[in-house]
Design an enzyme around this catalytic site. Sequence first.
Site, PDB file in Angstrom:
ATOM      1  N   GLY A  60       0.812  -1.227   0.000  1.00  0.00           N
ATOM      2  CA  GLY A  60       0.000   0.000   0.000  1.00  0.00           C
ATOM      3  C   GLY A  60       0.841   1.271   0.000  1.00  0.00           C
ATOM      4  CD  GLU A 166      -7.965  -6.174   4.601  1.00  0.00           C
ATOM      5  OE1 GLU A 166      -8.723  -5.551   3.817  1.00  0.00           O
ATOM      6  OE2 GLU A 166      -7.626  -7.346   4.417  1.00  0.00           O
ATOM      7  CE1 TYR A 168      -4.433   0.274   7.275  1.00  0.00           C
ATOM      8  CE2 TYR A 168      -5.171  -1.372   5.693  1.00  0.00           C
ATOM      9  CZ  TYR A 168      -4.270  -0.957   6.662  1.00  0.00           C
ATOM     10  OH  TYR A 168      -3.234  -1.772   7.025  1.00  0.00           O
ATOM     11  NE  ARG A 216      -7.561  -6.251   0.411  1.00  0.00           N
ATOM     12  CZ  ARG A 216      -7.404  -7.558   0.391  1.00  0.00           C
ATOM     13  NH1 ARG A 216      -7.453  -8.217  -0.745  1.00  0.00           N
ATOM     14  NH2 ARG A 216      -7.181  -8.221   1.498  1.00  0.00           N
ATOM     15  CG  HIS A 254      -5.406  -4.168  10.125  1.00  0.00           C
ATOM     16  ND1 HIS A 254      -5.132  -5.433   9.662  1.00  0.00           N
ATOM     17  CD2 HIS A 254      -5.022  -3.330   9.151  1.00  0.00           C
ATOM     18  CE1 HIS A 254      -4.600  -5.351   8.453  1.00  0.00           C
ATOM     19  NE2 HIS A 254      -4.536  -4.094   8.115  1.00  0.00           N
ATOM     20  CD  GLU A 255     -11.226  -0.993  14.806  1.00  0.00           C
ATOM     21  OE1 GLU A 255     -10.589  -0.220  14.068  1.00  0.00           O
ATOM     22  OE2 GLU A 255     -12.159  -0.631  15.534  1.00  0.00           O
ATOM     23  CB  CYS A 339       3.955 -19.471  10.889  1.00  0.00           C
ATOM     24  SG  CYS A 339       5.221 -18.741   9.820  1.00  0.00           S
ATOM     25  CD  GLN A 341       6.943 -18.619  13.847  1.00  0.00           C
ATOM     26  OE1 GLN A 341       6.279 -19.624  13.773  1.00  0.00           O
ATOM     27  NE2 GLN A 341       8.200 -18.660  14.209  1.00  0.00           N
TER      28      GLN A 341
HETATM   29  P1  FAD Z   1      14.975 -30.409  15.203  1.00  0.00           P
HETATM   30  O1  FAD Z   1      13.697 -30.120  14.570  1.00  0.00           O
HETATM   31  O2  FAD Z   1      14.966 -30.727  16.656  1.00  0.00           O
HETATM   32  O3  FAD Z   1      15.667 -31.601  14.409  1.00  0.00           O
HETATM   33  C1  FAD Z   1      16.849 -32.245  14.824  1.00  0.00           C
HETATM   34  C2  FAD Z   1      16.886 -33.618  14.187  1.00  0.00           C
HETATM   35  O4  FAD Z   1      18.184 -34.192  14.406  1.00  0.00           O
HETATM   36  C3  FAD Z   1      15.898 -34.605  14.789  1.00  0.00           C
HETATM   37  O5  FAD Z   1      15.093 -35.139  13.766  1.00  0.00           O
HETATM   38  C4  FAD Z   1      16.780 -35.674  15.447  1.00  0.00           C
HETATM   39  O6  FAD Z   1      16.201 -36.964  15.375  1.00  0.00           O
HETATM   40  C5  FAD Z   1      18.042 -35.591  14.614  1.00  0.00           C
HETATM   41  N1  FAD Z   1      19.277 -36.047  15.278  1.00  0.00           N
HETATM   42  C6  FAD Z   1      19.757 -35.647  16.485  1.00  0.00           C
HETATM   43  N2  FAD Z   1      20.943 -36.256  16.727  1.00  0.00           N
HETATM   44  C7  FAD Z   1      21.218 -37.048  15.673  1.00  0.00           C
HETATM   45  C8  FAD Z   1      22.300 -37.915  15.325  1.00  0.00           C
HETATM   46  N3  FAD Z   1      23.357 -38.066  16.100  1.00  0.00           N
HETATM   47  N4  FAD Z   1      22.229 -38.573  14.151  1.00  0.00           N
HETATM   48  C9  FAD Z   1      21.181 -38.428  13.312  1.00  0.00           C
HETATM   49  N5  FAD Z   1      20.137 -37.600  13.594  1.00  0.00           N
HETATM   50  C10 FAD Z   1      20.157 -36.922  14.751  1.00  0.00           C
HETATM   51  N6  FAD Z   1       8.820 -23.252  15.643  1.00  0.00           N
HETATM   52  C11 FAD Z   1       8.320 -22.201  15.001  1.00  0.00           C
HETATM   53  O7  FAD Z   1       9.084 -21.416  14.460  1.00  0.00           O
HETATM   54  N7  FAD Z   1       6.990 -21.981  14.926  1.00  0.00           N
HETATM   55  C12 FAD Z   1       6.109 -22.812  15.490  1.00  0.00           C
HETATM   56  O8  FAD Z   1       4.904 -22.571  15.407  1.00  0.00           O
HETATM   57  C13 FAD Z   1       6.602 -23.931  16.170  1.00  0.00           C
HETATM   58  N8  FAD Z   1       5.765 -24.791  16.778  1.00  0.00           N
HETATM   59  C14 FAD Z   1       6.271 -25.848  17.440  1.00  0.00           C
HETATM   60  C15 FAD Z   1       5.389 -26.707  18.082  1.00  0.00           C
HETATM   61  C16 FAD Z   1       5.855 -27.818  18.763  1.00  0.00           C
HETATM   62  C17 FAD Z   1       4.906 -28.725  19.449  1.00  0.00           C
HETATM   63  C18 FAD Z   1       7.261 -28.068  18.788  1.00  0.00           C
HETATM   64  C19 FAD Z   1       7.808 -29.273  19.523  1.00  0.00           C
HETATM   65  C20 FAD Z   1       8.143 -27.194  18.184  1.00  0.00           C
HETATM   66  C21 FAD Z   1       7.654 -26.085  17.517  1.00  0.00           C
HETATM   67  N9  FAD Z   1       8.504 -25.166  16.906  1.00  0.00           N
HETATM   68  C22 FAD Z   1       7.991 -24.118  16.229  1.00  0.00           C
HETATM   69  C23 FAD Z   1       9.955 -25.269  17.029  1.00  0.00           C
HETATM   70  C24 FAD Z   1      10.577 -25.849  15.730  1.00  0.00           C
HETATM   71  O9  FAD Z   1      10.004 -27.081  15.423  1.00  0.00           O
HETATM   72  C25 FAD Z   1      12.073 -25.938  15.932  1.00  0.00           C
HETATM   73  O10 FAD Z   1      12.569 -24.630  16.082  1.00  0.00           O
HETATM   74  C26 FAD Z   1      12.768 -26.585  14.750  1.00  0.00           C
HETATM   75  O11 FAD Z   1      12.272 -27.884  14.541  1.00  0.00           O
HETATM   76  C27 FAD Z   1      14.274 -26.664  14.995  1.00  0.00           C
HETATM   77  O12 FAD Z   1      14.848 -27.265  13.890  1.00  0.00           O
HETATM   78  P2  FAD Z   1      16.220 -28.081  13.991  1.00  0.00           P
HETATM   79  O13 FAD Z   1      16.412 -28.675  12.649  1.00  0.00           O
HETATM   80  O14 FAD Z   1      17.277 -27.201  14.508  1.00  0.00           O
HETATM   81  O15 FAD Z   1      15.986 -29.201  15.077  1.00  0.00           O
HETATM   82  P1  NAP Z   2      10.391 -21.139  25.271  1.00  0.00           P
HETATM   83  O1  NAP Z   2       9.553 -20.283  24.423  1.00  0.00           O
HETATM   84  O2  NAP Z   2      11.787 -20.756  25.570  1.00  0.00           O
HETATM   85  O3  NAP Z   2       9.586 -21.326  26.632  1.00  0.00           O
HETATM   86  C1  NAP Z   2      10.051 -22.085  27.705  1.00  0.00           C
HETATM   87  C2  NAP Z   2       9.135 -21.876  28.908  1.00  0.00           C
HETATM   88  O4  NAP Z   2       9.616 -22.625  29.964  1.00  0.00           O
HETATM   89  C3  NAP Z   2       9.041 -20.449  29.355  1.00  0.00           C
HETATM   90  O5  NAP Z   2       7.689 -20.192  29.692  1.00  0.00           O
HETATM   91  C4  NAP Z   2       9.913 -20.383  30.603  1.00  0.00           C
HETATM   92  O6  NAP Z   2       9.263 -19.423  31.393  1.00  0.00           O
HETATM   93  C5  NAP Z   2       9.855 -21.819  31.114  1.00  0.00           C
HETATM   94  N1  NAP Z   2      11.119 -22.282  31.710  1.00  0.00           N
HETATM   95  C6  NAP Z   2      12.379 -22.116  31.230  1.00  0.00           C
HETATM   96  N2  NAP Z   2      13.273 -22.721  32.050  1.00  0.00           N
HETATM   97  C7  NAP Z   2      12.566 -23.258  33.052  1.00  0.00           C
HETATM   98  C8  NAP Z   2      12.932 -24.013  34.215  1.00  0.00           C
HETATM   99  N3  NAP Z   2      14.210 -24.320  34.490  1.00  0.00           N
HETATM  100  N4  NAP Z   2      11.962 -24.410  35.055  1.00  0.00           N
HETATM  101  C9  NAP Z   2      10.666 -24.119  34.786  1.00  0.00           C
HETATM  102  N5  NAP Z   2      10.268 -23.411  33.730  1.00  0.00           N
HETATM  103  C10 NAP Z   2      11.222 -22.995  32.865  1.00  0.00           C
HETATM  104  O7  NAP Z   2      10.464 -22.580  24.675  1.00  0.00           O
HETATM  105  P2  NAP Z   2       9.366 -23.572  24.106  1.00  0.00           P
HETATM  106  O8  NAP Z   2       7.996 -23.228  24.548  1.00  0.00           O
HETATM  107  O9  NAP Z   2       9.891 -24.909  24.486  1.00  0.00           O
HETATM  108  O10 NAP Z   2       9.460 -23.399  22.564  1.00  0.00           O
HETATM  109  C11 NAP Z   2      10.658 -23.749  21.840  1.00  0.00           C
HETATM  110  C12 NAP Z   2      10.807 -22.875  20.656  1.00  0.00           C
HETATM  111  O11 NAP Z   2       9.835 -23.235  19.673  1.00  0.00           O
HETATM  112  C13 NAP Z   2      10.548 -21.456  21.065  1.00  0.00           C
HETATM  113  O12 NAP Z   2      11.659 -20.656  20.774  1.00  0.00           O
HETATM  114  C14 NAP Z   2       9.385 -21.022  20.293  1.00  0.00           C
HETATM  115  O13 NAP Z   2       9.631 -19.759  19.669  1.00  0.00           O
HETATM  116  C15 NAP Z   2       9.198 -22.092  19.217  1.00  0.00           C
HETATM  117  N6  NAP Z   2       7.757 -22.276  19.117  1.00  0.00           N
HETATM  118  C16 NAP Z   2       7.060 -21.292  18.549  1.00  0.00           C
HETATM  119  C17 NAP Z   2       5.705 -21.399  18.474  1.00  0.00           C
HETATM  120  C18 NAP Z   2       4.920 -20.313  17.822  1.00  0.00           C
HETATM  121  O14 NAP Z   2       3.707 -20.378  17.832  1.00  0.00           O
HETATM  122  N7  NAP Z   2       5.526 -19.314  17.259  1.00  0.00           N
HETATM  123  C19 NAP Z   2       5.054 -22.486  18.996  1.00  0.00           C
HETATM  124  C20 NAP Z   2       5.790 -23.470  19.607  1.00  0.00           C
HETATM  125  C21 NAP Z   2       7.146 -23.340  19.669  1.00  0.00           C
HETATM  126  P3  NAP Z   2       9.664 -19.033  32.877  1.00  0.00           P
HETATM  127  O15 NAP Z   2      11.172 -19.064  32.889  1.00  0.00           O
HETATM  128  O16 NAP Z   2       9.081 -17.700  33.111  1.00  0.00           O
HETATM  129  O17 NAP Z   2       9.028 -20.082  33.729  1.00  0.00           O
HETATM  130 FE1  SF4 Z   3       3.615 -17.835   5.205  1.00  0.00          FE
HETATM  131 FE2  SF4 Z   3       4.589 -15.614   6.354  1.00  0.00          FE
HETATM  132 FE3  SF4 Z   3       4.910 -17.988   7.565  1.00  0.00          FE
HETATM  133 FE4  SF4 Z   3       6.210 -17.423   5.282  1.00  0.00          FE
HETATM  134  S1  SF4 Z   3       6.445 -16.398   7.260  1.00  0.00           S
HETATM  135  S2  SF4 Z   3       5.166 -19.342   5.811  1.00  0.00           S
HETATM  136  S3  SF4 Z   3       4.719 -16.180   4.223  1.00  0.00           S
HETATM  137  S4  SF4 Z   3       2.968 -16.916   7.100  1.00  0.00           S
END
Ligand code: FAD
Ligand code: NAP
Ligand code: SF4
Length: 670
Positions: A60, A166, A168, A216, A254-255, A339, A341
């Site tokens: 925009g 939206e 505006y 739009r 947006h609100e 997402c 993000q």
């Molecule tokens: P991982 O995804 O942890 O992958 C590591 C891989 O390495 C695994 O498959 C493991 O099996 C493999 N591995 C480890 N050691 C070895 C070895 N020695 N040999 C062979 N393989 C090995 N992030 C977001 O940004 N947005 C979200 O909405 C979001 N939602 C989430 C919801 C949930 C429930 C969870 C659990 C996570 C979410 N995340 C989200 C976090 C996101 O999934 C992680 O940030 C991301 O997967 C990290 O990617 P990675 O490749 O570094 O590690």
């Molecule tokens: P996180 O966002 O770092 O949250 C961890 C939580 O655990 C916090 O609430 C923290 O809050 C608590 N915590 C940390 N250390 C602790 C301890 N020693 N004892 C008790 N509580 C403790 O991590 P996550 O929820 O595991 O997510 C992992 C990553 O995946 C994040 O970085 C997140 O961005 C990503 N993710 C994103 C989405 C999304 O929708 N964008 C969804 C899922 C995951 P306090 O320390 O205040 O207790």
């Molecule tokens: Fe879609 Fe934005 Fe997430 Fe990329 S960052 S996957 S464009 S919502």
Amino acid sequence: MTSYPNLLSPLDVGSIRLRNRVVMGSMHTGLEDRLRDIDKLAAYFSERARGGVGLIVTGGYAPNRRGWLAPFAARFADRRTALRHREVTDAVHDTDTRIVLQLLHAGRYGYHPLNVSASKLKAPISPFTPRALSTRGVERQIADFVESAKLAKLAGYDGVEVMGSEGYLINQFLAPHTNRRTDAWGGDAKSRMRLPIEIVRRIREATGDDFLIVYRMSMLDLVPDGQTEAELIELAQRIDTAGADIISTGIGWHESRVPTIVTSVPSSAFTWATARIRAAVGVPVVASNRINTPEAAEAVLAEDRADLVSMARPFLADPDFVAKAQRGQPERINTCIACNQACLDHAFANKPVTCLVNPRAGRETNPVYLPTPAPRRRRYAVVGAGPAGLAAATTLGERGHDVELFEASDVIGGQFNMAKRIPGKAEFAHTLRYFEHRLNATGVTVHLNTTVTASRLVDGAYDGVVVATGVTPRTPDIPAIDDPKVLSYIDVLNGAHVGGRVAIIGAGGIGFDVAEFLTHSGGDTLDDWQSTWGVTTDPDARGGVTTIAPVDTAREVFLLQRKTTRVGAGLGKTSGWVHRATLKRRGVVMIPGVEYQRVGEAGLHISVDGEARLIEVDTIVVCAGQEPRRDLYEALQGKVSVHLVGGADVAAELDAKRAIDQATAVAVAL
Ligand code: FAD
Ligand code: NAP
Ligand code: SF4
């Protein structure tokens, strides 16, 4: 023979032929705001035009300073700007794609003290109270819209999109919610409609017949005291008569407190609203919102709900969306997972927009994300097939390297395999499907069920090893944490039995996701979603909103954190409010400022503000963050050239956006 006969068929609009029915919807990328970024903007649009999209709508541009989104934000009001934009239009016109400039007057959404509106009513999303426009002031805004449209023509644009939705300025005139005027621009519906009709009519007069005008229109305001269906139909018909060529769909202000584009909004959720306007007008109508695959887009057209389909974020995720559909390779599309993000969350934080699944988006001229062919073919091992390992392996393969990818489990995807089980996040599976095909296309050799060791990697004599081994969940130091009623989020998402009363330790992204998973009671239809958020198809309901139905929740859940800040404050700017509202409605009790004392027979003992409390629960789920898994990386130090990416590098506040971005940049540099 194509699988998308409707989507890929051309459309003649006035004197202009669109090569297909796909519109890249308007998105603010941050590149619009400074003329010095015009080459980046041209490269960004050019890549999408080469990918085959029919019509592009720019981000925009305000017609004047009062219409700015923020101080010094994008404005299209002088010859110099128009002439510089030739770089954009020429780049797009090197292809058969057409491009229109969006004219957006922010009205009371302007984040600056100069903002104006229909009435002096502050928006809940801006701290600045607008000045109510005088009658002359209204005329001046119309004249500025017309002047900007003439400049867009000078710049070589095929037309303009007038942003009338939206929430505006134009929308602020249309709805009684924000228009309390008593002059000729307020009062009854006819008078409230005058502003957009005059803008469209006078732009048509000033620009002639060979210039596209897209309007739009807000099909559903989703705010109280919004427009009714009868008003919307009358508006659409009068906009058609005033000279618009296309009516495009806008949903929600947006609100509004109804989500319209996050992952949990069902696919094509608002096309019913588009269909009812389409039935009332002669010009082509565009559907939008939560349409992210060629199958979904084709279905909208095949079911006669619209004439074109607009997708915005899907073109950040994959500029070649249309080309891949045309080639019959939809499985290769890098699908937007909604997402927000890296796109909307960035836009709202004034950061350049990019994409979680495609870190090159918005950075087309940045060599850090350009996978150029490698000068010498080398052998690389990548360990871990989570998002980081997948991005690294496929980028290395694409550059011509010889790549082996080792994954301990029997599937690729790492933690995304858990993320996709969360209600509303099923589309994360698209990213895994995309990588599955990209691994194939880039010739990466995948070894599943292979926990690779340091000695095997050293013996393999690779030129380099990328370690993407991810994370291990953190176990907090709480007395009796090894009690059988304590589970990790991994156990829960893998199907472990969970009782009716649950405490969740940790309220980060995963704590919230687990709370949604445990309180979800099954209804996944569009009707369920509409009643959850109070959306109604009742034609007489102003704004398309009604009272929200009470919800049955599957469990009683307590979500706990040690920080004293608001629970969920760290979630995404544009999606966090949806998660917080969902859990609140399901009765989840959120407690900040918790000190964990011990796990006991009756539940979890905590103290809050020094006061001891027992949370009586059957199950305690630990979602207390993660630690990086670096043992392999450390064992390889000094033995091979080794690179650490993703969660294995930084687990604190890690997310997939950072993991994919970092892994791609590392693989481009090798
Ligand atoms: P991982 O995804 O942890 O992958 C590591 C891989 O390495 C695994 O498959 C493991 O099996 C493999 N591995 C480890 N050691 C070895 C070895 N020695 N040999 C062979 N393989 C090995 N992030 C977001 O940004 N947005 C979200 O909405 C979001 N939602 C989430 C919801 C949930 C429930 C969870 C659990 C996570 C979410 N995340 C989200 C976090 C996101 O999934 C992680 O940030 C991301 O997967 C990290 O990617 P990675 O490749 O570094 O590690
Ligand atoms: P996180 O966002 O770092 O949250 C961890 C939580 O655990 C916090 O609430 C923290 O809050 C608590 N915590 C940390 N250390 C602790 C301890 N020693 N004892 C008790 N509580 C403790 O991590 P996550 O929820 O595991 O997510 C992992 C990553 O995946 C994040 O970085 C997140 O961005 C990503 N993710 C994103 C989405 C999304 O929708 N964008 C969804 C899922 C995951 P306090 O320390 O205040 O207790
Ligand atoms: Fe879609 Fe934005 Fe997430 Fe990329 S960052 S996957 S464009 S919502």
